[in-house]
Scaffold this motif. Structure first.
Motif, mmCIF file in Angstrom:
data_model
loop_
_atom_site.group_PDB
_atom_site.id
_atom_site.type_symbol
_atom_site.label_atom_id
_atom_site.label_comp_id
_atom_site.label_asym_id
_atom_site.label_seq_id
_atom_site.Cartn_x
_atom_site.Cartn_y
_atom_site.Cartn_z
ATOM 1 N N VAL A 159 0.858 -1.188 0.000
ATOM 2 C CA VAL A 159 0.000 0.000 0.000
ATOM 3 C C VAL A 159 0.894 1.238 0.000
ATOM 4 N N LYS A 160 0.475 2.242 -0.760
ATOM 5 C CA LYS A 160 1.218 3.505 -0.793
ATOM 6 C C LYS A 160 0.280 4.637 -1.184
ATOM 7 N N SER A 161 0.731 5.840 -0.945
ATOM 8 C CA SER A 161 -0.100 7.013 -1.197
ATOM 9 C C SER A 161 -0.150 7.328 -2.685
ATOM 10 N N LEU A 162 -1.205 8.037 -3.072
ATOM 11 C CA LEU A 162 -1.370 8.465 -4.457
ATOM 12 C C LEU A 162 -0.413 9.583 -4.822
ATOM 13 N N ASP A 163 0.002 10.353 -3.834
ATOM 14 C CA ASP A 163 0.903 11.471 -4.048
ATOM 15 C C ASP A 163 1.823 11.556 -2.846
ATOM 16 N N THR A 164 2.916 12.280 -2.981
ATOM 17 C CA THR A 164 3.820 12.476 -1.863
ATOM 18 C C THR A 164 3.053 13.067 -0.681
ATOM 19 N N VAL A 165 3.241 12.479 0.496
ATOM 20 C CA VAL A 165 2.548 12.953 1.687
ATOM 21 C C VAL A 165 3.559 13.580 2.641
ATOM 22 N N LEU A 166 3.386 14.856 2.917
ATOM 23 C CA LEU A 166 4.151 15.571 3.927
ATOM 24 C C LEU A 166 3.147 16.234 4.852
ATOM 25 N N LEU A 167 3.027 15.711 6.058
ATOM 26 C CA LEU A 167 2.044 16.223 7.008
ATOM 27 C C LEU A 167 2.747 16.795 8.231
ATOM 28 N N ARG A 168 2.147 17.799 8.830
ATOM 29 C CA ARG A 168 2.721 18.394 10.028
ATOM 30 C C ARG A 168 1.844 18.074 11.234
ATOM 31 N N ASP A 169 2.482 17.543 12.283
ATOM 32 C CA ASP A 169 1.796 17.233 13.536
ATOM 33 C C ASP A 169 2.528 17.975 14.650
ATOM 34 N N GLY A 170 2.043 19.158 14.985
ATOM 35 C CA GLY A 170 2.774 20.003 15.929
ATOM 36 C C GLY A 170 4.094 20.428 15.324
ATOM 37 N N ASP A 171 5.184 20.084 16.002
ATOM 38 C CA ASP A 171 6.516 20.422 15.493
ATOM 39 C C ASP A 171 7.103 19.309 14.634
ATOM 40 N N ASP A 172 6.385 18.204 14.497
ATOM 41 C CA ASP A 172 6.896 17.065 13.737
ATOM 42 C C ASP A 172 6.408 17.118 12.292
ATOM 43 N N CYS A 173 7.289 16.707 11.375
ATOM 44 C CA CYS A 173 6.922 16.594 9.968
ATOM 45 C C CYS A 173 6.856 15.113 9.626
ATOM 46 N N LEU A 174 5.726 14.666 9.108
ATOM 47 C CA LEU A 174 5.492 13.245 8.861
ATOM 48 C C LEU A 174 5.540 12.943 7.373
ATOM 49 N N PHE A 175 6.184 11.819 7.025
ATOM 50 C CA PHE A 175 6.330 11.397 5.633
ATOM 51 C C PHE A 175 5.922 9.941 5.540
ATOM 52 N N THR A 176 5.210 9.584 4.483
ATOM 53 C CA THR A 176 4.761 8.198 4.341
ATOM 54 C C THR A 176 5.673 7.409 3.400
ATOM 55 N N TYR A 177 5.830 6.135 3.685
ATOM 56 C CA TYR A 177 6.606 5.229 2.852
ATOM 57 C C TYR A 177 5.695 4.115 2.330
ATOM 58 N N THR A 178 6.198 3.389 1.347
ATOM 59 C CA THR A 178 5.489 2.205 0.867
ATOM 60 C C THR A 178 5.533 1.129 1.950
ATOM 61 N N SER A 179 4.406 0.489 2.203
ATOM 62 C CA SER A 179 4.342 -0.508 3.272
ATOM 63 C C SER A 179 3.761 -1.811 2.751
ATOM 64 N N SER A 180 4.236 -2.921 3.310
ATOM 65 C CA SER A 180 3.644 -4.227 3.002
ATOM 66 C C SER A 180 2.743 -4.620 4.169
ATOM 67 N N VAL A 181 1.518 -5.047 3.847
ATOM 68 C CA VAL A 181 0.541 -5.420 4.870
ATOM 69 C C VAL A 181 -0.228 -6.647 4.392
ATOM 70 N N LYS A 182 -1.087 -7.163 5.242
ATOM 71 C CA LYS A 182 -1.998 -8.237 4.857
ATOM 72 C C LYS A 182 -3.277 -7.608 4.309
ATOM 73 N N LYS A 183 -3.833 -8.222 3.281
ATOM 74 C CA LYS A 183 -5.045 -7.640 2.698
ATOM 75 C C LYS A 183 -6.206 -7.624 3.700
ATOM 76 N N SER A 184 -6.163 -8.536 4.671
ATOM 77 C CA SER A 184 -7.225 -8.564 5.680
ATOM 78 C C SER A 184 -7.172 -7.344 6.587
ATOM 79 N N ASP A 185 -6.042 -6.618 6.570
ATOM 80 C CA ASP A 185 -5.927 -5.403 7.385
ATOM 81 C C ASP A 185 -6.671 -4.225 6.767
#
Length: 309
Positions: A159-185
């Motif tokens: 699973v991965k995002s459709l576009d680059t994700v840069l989110l701010r949570d307070g003083d933290d900057c969050l970035f998403t990576y490609t992840s492997s998961v189970k389809k049941s999740d």
């Protein structure tokens, strides 16, 4: 008449720094505008005469002939700001974004890349469709916020995002990576708020980055301790990664060039996966990074500098 190169970049774009070193060695006239400081200049364009005037913040130029433009920063503001923007800031950012698109009046310059082609090529559904159309293998893919076809996917998925994700949570900057998961999740409760890309996981994979500048192609496989990396290689530390130059099969090379032509790009960073002798297209970034691939022979910087000059 002096011909100039115009570079639309960012103060944090270190790949551009490498190219500028080569431009200066070759004594090529250039102007670099960083998106963070663009409001500090006074800039005027004449759409009929196709001229640009830039003053302030250390620049005082009126250019009648632009030879080449490297549009490195087509997206002006991708991340959520730390605080609500004032009306003035919102207006400024929206209008400067439109202004940068207006540089398309210089249609007789060499573009790396033409903005309209960059925007369309950044669409992952569109690039996957084009890649499949020209003969690339792609992993089984669904783009959705409901995952209706879960039964048709294998148990381990990507699973991965459709576009680059840069989110701010307070003083933290969050970035998403490609992840492997189970389809049941994946349920509507877990992914219903936003669409994402779901793909079958490819086993025994080796990641390959292909950088293309016009007719030049550079292919590098990315490994750790000599082996392919199961998940997103960007999660590993730099000293745990190995970049090895490789020669792609002729058929795969040909498909890479065809993809560039189909998307109308002069520059592209293509991610492939090799598994058991098969090559899969994953994505292409029309403004991709490549400074981390640079080595002592500086071939990539030289090719880009040559194209721009």
């Amino acid at each position: 008449m002096k011909k100039s190169c115009l570079i639309i970049s960012s103060i944090y774009d270190f790949s551009i720094d490498l190219v500028i070193q080569e431009l200066e060695k070759s004594k090529v006239d250039y102007i670099r505008l960083n998106k963070e400081n663009i409001h500090k200049h006074q800039i005027s364009i004449d759409p009929e005469k196709k001229t640009i005037s830039i003053t302030g913040n250390g620049i005082n130029r009126k250019i009648k002939k632009i030879k080449s433009i490297w549009f490195r920063q087509p997206i002006f503001l991708r991340n959520t700001p730390e605080k609500s923007l004032s009306l003035e800031d919102q207006l400024s950012k929206s209008q400067w974004t439109a202004f940068l698109r207006g540089l398309m009046i210089f249609d007789d310059a060499f573009w790396m890349n033409w903005p309209a082609n960059t925007y369309s090529s950044e669409s992952k559904p569109y690039q996957l469709m084009i890649a499949s159309k020209i003969g690339f293998k792609i992993p089984k893919t669904q783009i959705s916020n409901s995952f209706n076809e879960a039964k048709s996917f294998q148990e381990k998925i990507i699973v991965k995002s459709l576009d680059t994700v840069l989110l701010r949570d307070g003083d933290d900057c969050l970035f998403t990576y490609t992840s492997s998961v189970k389809k049941s999740d994946l349920t509507y409760e877990t992914i219903g708020s936003a669409p994402l890309i779901v793909q079958n996981y490819i086993t025994n994979k080796t990641d390959i980055r292909v950088t293309i500048i016009k007719k030049h192609i550079f292919s590098v496989k990315i490994t750790s301790n000599g082996y392919g990396i199961d998940d997103d290689w960007r999660l590993l530390k730099k000293d745990e990664l190995e970049y090895t130059n490789i020669e792609l099969p002729k058929k795969i090379k040909s498909k890479c060039y065809k993809l560039m032509v189909a998307l109308g790009l002069n520059f592209g960073a293509i991610d492939l996966i090799e598994s058991n002798g098969d090559y899969y297209f994953i994505e292409i970034n029309p403004t991709g990074e490549w400074g981390w691939l640079s080595n002592e022979d500086r071939k990539i910087e030289l090719c880009i500098a040559e194209a721009l000059s």
